[in-house]
Design an enzyme around this catalytic site. Structure first.
Site, PDB file in Angstrom:
ATOM      1  N   GLY A 190      10.096  52.424 -49.546  1.00  0.00           N
ATOM      2  CA  GLY A 190       9.285  51.254 -49.204  1.00  0.00           C
ATOM      3  C   GLY A 190      10.133  50.140 -48.616  1.00  0.00           C
ATOM      4  O   GLY A 190      11.208  49.853 -49.131  1.00  0.00           O
ATOM      5  N   ARG A 226       9.783  58.110 -45.506  1.00  0.00           N
ATOM      6  CA  ARG A 226       9.803  58.976 -46.680  1.00  0.00           C
ATOM      7  C   ARG A 226      10.087  60.369 -46.140  1.00  0.00           C
ATOM      8  O   ARG A 226       9.448  60.810 -45.186  1.00  0.00           O
ATOM      9  CB  ARG A 226       8.477  58.897 -47.431  1.00  0.00           C
ATOM     10  CG  ARG A 226       8.254  57.477 -47.970  1.00  0.00           C
ATOM     11  CD  ARG A 226       7.360  57.433 -49.182  1.00  0.00           C
ATOM     12  NE  ARG A 226       7.711  56.300 -50.045  1.00  0.00           N
ATOM     13  CZ  ARG A 226       7.196  55.063 -49.936  1.00  0.00           C
ATOM     14  NH1 ARG A 226       6.309  54.802 -49.017  1.00  0.00           N
ATOM     15  NH2 ARG A 226       7.565  54.120 -50.760  1.00  0.00           N
ATOM     16  N   ASP A 235      13.912  53.391 -56.392  1.00  0.00           N
ATOM     17  CA  ASP A 235      14.333  54.460 -57.306  1.00  0.00           C
ATOM     18  C   ASP A 235      14.372  55.833 -56.634  1.00  0.00           C
ATOM     19  O   ASP A 235      15.273  56.637 -56.896  1.00  0.00           O
ATOM     20  CB  ASP A 235      13.503  54.467 -58.587  1.00  0.00           C
ATOM     21  CG  ASP A 235      12.008  54.553 -58.348  1.00  0.00           C
ATOM     22  OD1 ASP A 235      11.572  54.487 -57.176  1.00  0.00           O
ATOM     23  OD2 ASP A 235      11.267  54.702 -59.336  1.00  0.00           O
ATOM     24  N   THR A 262      13.560  46.738 -53.146  1.00  0.00           N
ATOM     25  CA  THR A 262      12.169  47.102 -53.457  1.00  0.00           C
ATOM     26  C   THR A 262      11.454  45.868 -53.977  1.00  0.00           C
ATOM     27  O   THR A 262      12.018  45.112 -54.769  1.00  0.00           O
ATOM     28  CB  THR A 262      12.079  48.228 -54.509  1.00  0.00           C
ATOM     29  OG1 THR A 262      10.759  48.242 -55.056  1.00  0.00           O
ATOM     30  CG2 THR A 262      13.046  48.058 -55.660  1.00  0.00           C
ATOM     31  N   ASP A 311       9.230  45.824 -56.052  1.00  0.00           N
ATOM     32  CA  ASP A 311       8.745  46.065 -57.424  1.00  0.00           C
ATOM     33  C   ASP A 311       9.680  45.572 -58.529  1.00  0.00           C
ATOM     34  O   ASP A 311       9.277  45.498 -59.690  1.00  0.00           O
ATOM     35  CB  ASP A 311       8.494  47.563 -57.649  1.00  0.00           C
ATOM     36  CG  ASP A 311       7.323  48.062 -56.832  1.00  0.00           C
ATOM     37  OD1 ASP A 311       6.473  47.226 -56.465  1.00  0.00           O
ATOM     38  OD2 ASP A 311       7.267  49.273 -56.554  1.00  0.00           O
ATOM     39  N   ASP A 361      11.983  47.101 -60.124  1.00  0.00           N
ATOM     40  CA  ASP A 361      11.931  48.056 -61.239  1.00  0.00           C
ATOM     41  C   ASP A 361      13.196  48.896 -61.367  1.00  0.00           C
ATOM     42  O   ASP A 361      13.124  50.091 -61.655  1.00  0.00           O
ATOM     43  CB  ASP A 361      10.701  48.967 -61.082  1.00  0.00           C
ATOM     44  CG  ASP A 361      10.713  49.703 -59.761  1.00  0.00           C
ATOM     45  OD1 ASP A 361      11.570  49.403 -58.907  1.00  0.00           O
ATOM     46  OD2 ASP A 361       9.868  50.592 -59.574  1.00  0.00           O
ATOM     47  N   ARG A 399       2.624  49.778 -59.126  1.00  0.00           N
ATOM     48  CA  ARG A 399       1.951  50.920 -59.757  1.00  0.00           C
ATOM     49  C   ARG A 399       2.504  51.154 -61.162  1.00  0.00           C
ATOM     50  O   ARG A 399       1.774  51.393 -62.099  1.00  0.00           O
ATOM     51  CB  ARG A 399       2.136  52.162 -58.885  1.00  0.00           C
ATOM     52  CG  ARG A 399       1.110  53.228 -59.153  1.00  0.00           C
ATOM     53  CD  ARG A 399       0.954  54.166 -57.976  1.00  0.00           C
ATOM     54  NE  ARG A 399       0.293  53.557 -56.864  1.00  0.00           N
ATOM     55  CZ  ARG A 399       0.733  53.584 -55.611  1.00  0.00           C
ATOM     56  NH1 ARG A 399       1.847  54.190 -55.298  1.00  0.00           N
ATOM     57  NH2 ARG A 399       0.070  52.994 -54.645  1.00  0.00           N
TER      58      ARG A 399
HETATM   59  P1  ADP Z   1      11.728  54.224 -52.928  1.00  0.00           P
HETATM   60  O1  ADP Z   1      13.171  54.401 -52.611  1.00  0.00           O
HETATM   61  O2  ADP Z   1      11.174  52.941 -52.381  1.00  0.00           O
HETATM   62  O3  ADP Z   1      11.442  54.449 -54.394  1.00  0.00           O
HETATM   63  P2  ADP Z   1      10.566  56.893 -52.343  1.00  0.00           P
HETATM   64  O4  ADP Z   1      10.259  57.190 -53.768  1.00  0.00           O
HETATM   65  O5  ADP Z   1       9.577  57.234 -51.313  1.00  0.00           O
HETATM   66  O6  ADP Z   1      10.901  55.325 -52.121  1.00  0.00           O
HETATM   67  O7  ADP Z   1      11.940  57.634 -51.982  1.00  0.00           O
HETATM   68  C1  ADP Z   1      12.531  57.484 -50.718  1.00  0.00           C
HETATM   69  C2  ADP Z   1      13.135  58.775 -50.283  1.00  0.00           C
HETATM   70  O8  ADP Z   1      14.185  59.162 -51.171  1.00  0.00           O
HETATM   71  C3  ADP Z   1      12.201  59.981 -50.269  1.00  0.00           C
HETATM   72  O9  ADP Z   1      11.366  60.020 -49.161  1.00  0.00           O
HETATM   73  C4  ADP Z   1      13.202  61.126 -50.260  1.00  0.00           C
HETATM   74  O10 ADP Z   1      13.727  61.326 -48.966  1.00  0.00           O
HETATM   75  C5  ADP Z   1      14.322  60.574 -51.160  1.00  0.00           C
HETATM   76  N1  ADP Z   1      14.179  61.117 -52.520  1.00  0.00           N
HETATM   77  C6  ADP Z   1      13.300  60.746 -53.479  1.00  0.00           C
HETATM   78  N2  ADP Z   1      13.413  61.535 -54.576  1.00  0.00           N
HETATM   79  C7  ADP Z   1      14.386  62.438 -54.302  1.00  0.00           C
HETATM   80  C8  ADP Z   1      14.977  63.531 -55.005  1.00  0.00           C
HETATM   81  N3  ADP Z   1      14.581  63.878 -56.238  1.00  0.00           N
HETATM   82  N4  ADP Z   1      15.958  64.221 -54.380  1.00  0.00           N
HETATM   83  C9  ADP Z   1      16.358  63.902 -53.140  1.00  0.00           C
HETATM   84  N5  ADP Z   1      15.845  62.900 -52.419  1.00  0.00           N
HETATM   85  C10 ADP Z   1      14.873  62.158 -52.979  1.00  0.00           C
END
Ligand code: ADP
Length: 329
Positions: free
Chosen positions: A15, A76, A107, A131, A133, A135, A177
């Site tokens: 995000g 993403r 995260d 982020t 959030d 968090d 969320r």
């Molecule tokens: P944020 O970083 O804002 O929490 P996302 O949860 O969408 O956003 O995570 C961003 C990107 O990080 C994902 O699209 C993916 O490419 C990578 N990512 C998330 N979880 C994993 C994981 N378990 N292993 C490898 N890459 C991950």
């Protein structure tokens, strides 16, 4: 022995959040100050896999401090979760002779960064918490959180004007969320009568009792902030449940949605992004890896990515919640 890092890349992922550009600018310029070659990866981990990696200089990041979003774009990327995706990303970093990475995100981004740096230990990785959030453990504030709260209270102030004029009850849904941070702080700053959070269950009965108490002392309007992750559902669901049993006010619902992500970053987020970007490159040059730079008690501190991701260590500010309840009578 400290690794001799030569080429550093920065990316933004997940995000978007206001202040990410200040972080990118600080990373690029601090790296240049230390004589390193600097790169930007476009669209987060997808850019690593698609070799969308561009050299950057001090002018690449001119005039971006005031801009929301991220000049590097974000994405993403499911492929990065697979071994093949990570291997392709690694080969592209090697082909560009890049030996260190700064990732700005939340995260999910840090989970990916942690896995990647465990798999390919020769790539050093530092995370910057970006982020809205708030968090992550290890930083009192994440990039974008302050701006998002300011955006929310500006909107609530406007809603309050119309609510007051018509004796209305407004349910305002804000982002978060799994985290009630935006709801809590924006609720305090805007004098909300009630704040419904994913971390703390509030029954509809308790909410109605609170609203009745305000009505009995002639409150002319009431604002209830609902974090999108509340167990009773979204603002529409809760408003419906309340409306069926409490009709003192005319009831309205506003979902603030994605406007909370955008906008010019506050001074706080610009300064935070600058401090964290600066600290991230210094940490890499000092031989650190698999850590997050964060702000704790107005000092920049390093936290392992593992700890930053441990949600059990992250706590909502209970004292603020208690205070909000006292001040909203
Ligand atoms: P944020 O970083 O804002 O929490 P996302 O949860 O969408 O956003 O995570 C961003 C990107 O990080 C994902 O699209 C993916 O490419 C990578 N990512 C998330 N979880 C994993 C994981 N378990 N292993 C490898 N890459 C991950």
């Amino acid at each position: 022995m400290k690794p001799n890092i030569k080429n550093i890349a920065v990316l933004t992922s997940g995000g978007d959040a206001p202040g990410m550009n200040a972080g990118i600018r600080a990373v690029i310029r601090t790296g240049i100050f230390h004589g390193r070659n600097m790169f930007g990866v476009q669209q987060g981990y997808r850019g690593l896999i698609e070799n969308n990696i561009i050299p950057m200089n001090a002018r690449s990041v001119s005039n971006i401090l005031h801009m929301g979003g991220t000049i590097l774009k974000t994405a993403r990327c499911l492929e990065f979760k697979t071994d093949e995706g990570m291997e392709t990303a690694y080969r592209n970093l090697q082909a560009n002779d890049i030996d260190a990475l700064v990732v700005i995100g939340g995260d999910g981004t840090f989970t990916g960064a942690k896995r990647f740096s465990e798999k390919f230990e020769d790539i050093k990785v530092i995370g910057i918490p970006g982020t809205i959030d708030n968090d992550l453990y290890g930083s009192d504030f994440t990039l974008g959180y302050d701006t998002a709260i300011n955006t929310v209270i500006e909107a609530i102030d406007k809603i309050r004007d119309t609510a007051d004029s018509h004796d209305r009850l407004f349910f305002i849904e804000v982002m978060g969320r799994d985290s009630g941070c935006i709801a809590l702080r924006s609720g305090i700053a805007s004098g909300a009568e009630a704040i419904l959070l994913p971390e703390k269950f509030t029954s509809v009965e308790d909410l109605i009792a609170k609203l009745e108490s305000g009505a009995s002392t002639k409150k002319s309007s009431s604002i209830v902030i609902v974090a999108e992750g509340h167990k009773h559902g979204g603002a529409y669901d809760i408003a419906k449940q309340v409306e069926e049993r409490f009709d003192y006010y005319d009831t309205k619902v506003t979902i603030l949605g994605h406007l909370q992500r955008g906008g010019s970053p506050s001074s706080f987020d610009r300064i935070l992004g600058s401090r964290l970007g600066y600290a991230a490159v210094n940490a890499l040059i000092n031989g650190e890896t698999r850590k997050m730079v964060g702000l704790r008690g107005n000092e920049i501190k390093l936290t392992s990515l593992e700890d930053a991701l441990n949600t059990h260590t992250f706590k909502l500010e209970d004292d603020l919640l208690e205070m909000a309840q006292v001040l909203s009578i």
